[in-house]
Design an enzyme around this catalytic site. Structure first.
Site, PDB file in Angstrom:
ATOM      1  N   ASP A   1      37.227  37.296  41.511  1.00 13.10           N
ATOM      2  CA  ASP A   1      37.685  36.306  42.499  1.00 13.10           C
ATOM      3  C   ASP A   1      37.550  36.894  43.913  1.00 13.10           C
ATOM      4  O   ASP A   1      38.531  37.083  44.610  1.00 13.10           O
ATOM      5  CB  ASP A   1      39.151  35.900  42.202  1.00 13.10           C
ATOM      6  CG  ASP A   1      40.129  37.069  42.244  1.00 13.10           C
ATOM      7  OD1 ASP A   1      39.738  38.219  41.963  1.00 13.10           O
ATOM      8  OD2 ASP A   1      41.310  36.843  42.583  1.00 13.10           O
TER       9      ASP A   1
ATOM     10  N   HIS B   1      41.980  48.093  43.584  1.00 14.08           N
ATOM     11  CA  HIS B   1      42.359  47.773  42.198  1.00 14.08           C
ATOM     12  C   HIS B   1      41.132  47.484  41.321  1.00 14.08           C
ATOM     13  O   HIS B   1      41.038  47.934  40.190  1.00 14.08           O
ATOM     14  CB  HIS B   1      43.251  46.536  42.179  1.00 14.08           C
ATOM     15  CG  HIS B   1      44.433  46.614  43.070  1.00 14.08           C
ATOM     16  ND1 HIS B   1      45.545  47.367  42.766  1.00 14.08           N
ATOM     17  CD2 HIS B   1      44.705  46.024  44.277  1.00 14.08           C
ATOM     18  CE1 HIS B   1      46.452  47.225  43.728  1.00 14.08           C
ATOM     19  NE2 HIS B   1      45.960  46.427  44.657  1.00 14.08           N
TER      20      HIS B   1
END
Ligand code: RIB
Ligand code: CA
Length: 319
Positions: free
Chosen positions: A12, A243
């Site tokens: 995303d 991340h």
């Protein structure tokens, strides 16, 4: 020559997702065989445009792009994060409207799985909705995936969107549970690992000191935006956590993260929504192996540091 790991990336983008796409395309031991772009940090249409832009920069329009989910399975309204990722997901950069050569039908996911049966890794670094839909639409294909690396959850540390929840699991906890329940060979790379994958502005100055690859000019402006956002969120933090990059790095380096095996579930309702749950009590009774997930616990930061600098300063021609 070492065989490349074939990956289908669900994402995303989003700044750390975009850096993960760059990392994957530059990595000598990874072969990106498809990208599924979904809502999460930004809307799905924007995420898709960002994927197309990065593939265009790399001259990799041959990589299939599949439009993923536009919102969670519950049908709820989605909150985006422009303050962290920028209004269009690339910090201050407004990507040109790149027309995706062909935005492929969702079934293309199953064609990719069949084509690379037994050797495909699915890496999921966004909300898990599209991956859950893949199970709902084509479970018969999903058992042919070799393994799954999922960025989500937070074990024995606070969350990043609520006191207990990490953003990907919080965004669609129903989807996260469905995958944790059905997928085999799952590695969860949670916030307690990824929050330690801190990249600093000095590291970024190093990887952008010379134009090593077509991504170099983008990296400093988008990273600085992200690091500035983090310095407001967590005063005193020098840098920002990547991340999604460290989830891919864990796939390429078995020793990068130290793991334990527990069965993971995700809370769905109210104040605990998105909380990842595993039994960490000292007297833990071994659970049947088929319900266990491999959970990342501790990152070897030195190894991450060296690998990140090494991969991001490669040329696309060094493959
Ligand atoms: O919690 C970290 C995750 O949420 C990452 O995937 C990041 O891109 C954000 O969406
Ligand atoms: Ca992400």
């Amino acid at each position: 020559m070492k065989k490349k790991k074939k990956i289908l990336l669900f994402c995303d983008p989003g700044i750390d997702d975009s850096l993960a796409i760059m990392y994957a395309l530059l990595h000598p031991h990874l072969e990106v065989v498809g990208i599924v772009s979904s809502y999460g940090n930004v809307a799905q249409e924007q995420a898709t445009n960002n994927v197309a832009y990065l593939l265009h920069l790399a001259g990799r329009e041959d990589v299939p792009v599949i439009g993923g989910a536009k919102g969670p399975l519950s049908g709820e309204f989605t909150v985006f994060y422009p303050e962290i990722h920028g209004p269009e997901g690339l910090g201050p950069i407004s990507p040109p409207d790149i027309i995706v050569g062909e935005l492929l039908n969702f079934d293309r996911i199953f064609e990719i799985i069949e084509r690379y049966e037994g050797e495909l890794t699915i890496v999921e670094v966004g909300r898990q909705t599209a991956l859950a839909i893949a199970y709902i639409l084509g479970e018969e294909h999903m058992g042919k995936v070799k393994d799954f690396f999922i960025m989500g959850g937070a074990f024995l540390v606070p969350g990043n969107v609520t006191p207990v929840a990490e953003a990907n699991f919080h965004g669609d906890p129903i989807a996260a549970n469905l995958i944790l329940n059905k997928a085999k060979n799952v590695t969860v790379v949670p916030l307690n690992v990824t929050s330690d994958a801190i990249v600093t502005k000095e590291m970024v100055d190093y990887i952008t000191a010379y134009e090593y690859n077509p991504f170099t000019p983008l990296i400093k402006p988008i990273f600085d935006y992200y690091a500035d956002a983090y310095s407001e969120l967590i005063p005193g933090l020098n840098g920002a956590p990547l991340h999604d990059v460290v989830t891919l790095a864990a796939l390429t380096q078995p020793q990068l993260v130290n793991y334990i095996h527990r069965s993971v579930t995700v809370q769905i309702l109210e104040r605990t929504r998105g909380q990842s749950v595993g039994d960490f009590r000292p007297g833990w009774e071994a659970e049947p192996s088929e319900v266990l997930h491999r959970i990342g616990m501790v990152l070897d930061f030195e190894m991450f540091f060296r690998d990140f600098l090494n991969v991001m300063t490669r040329s696309l021609h060094d493959q």
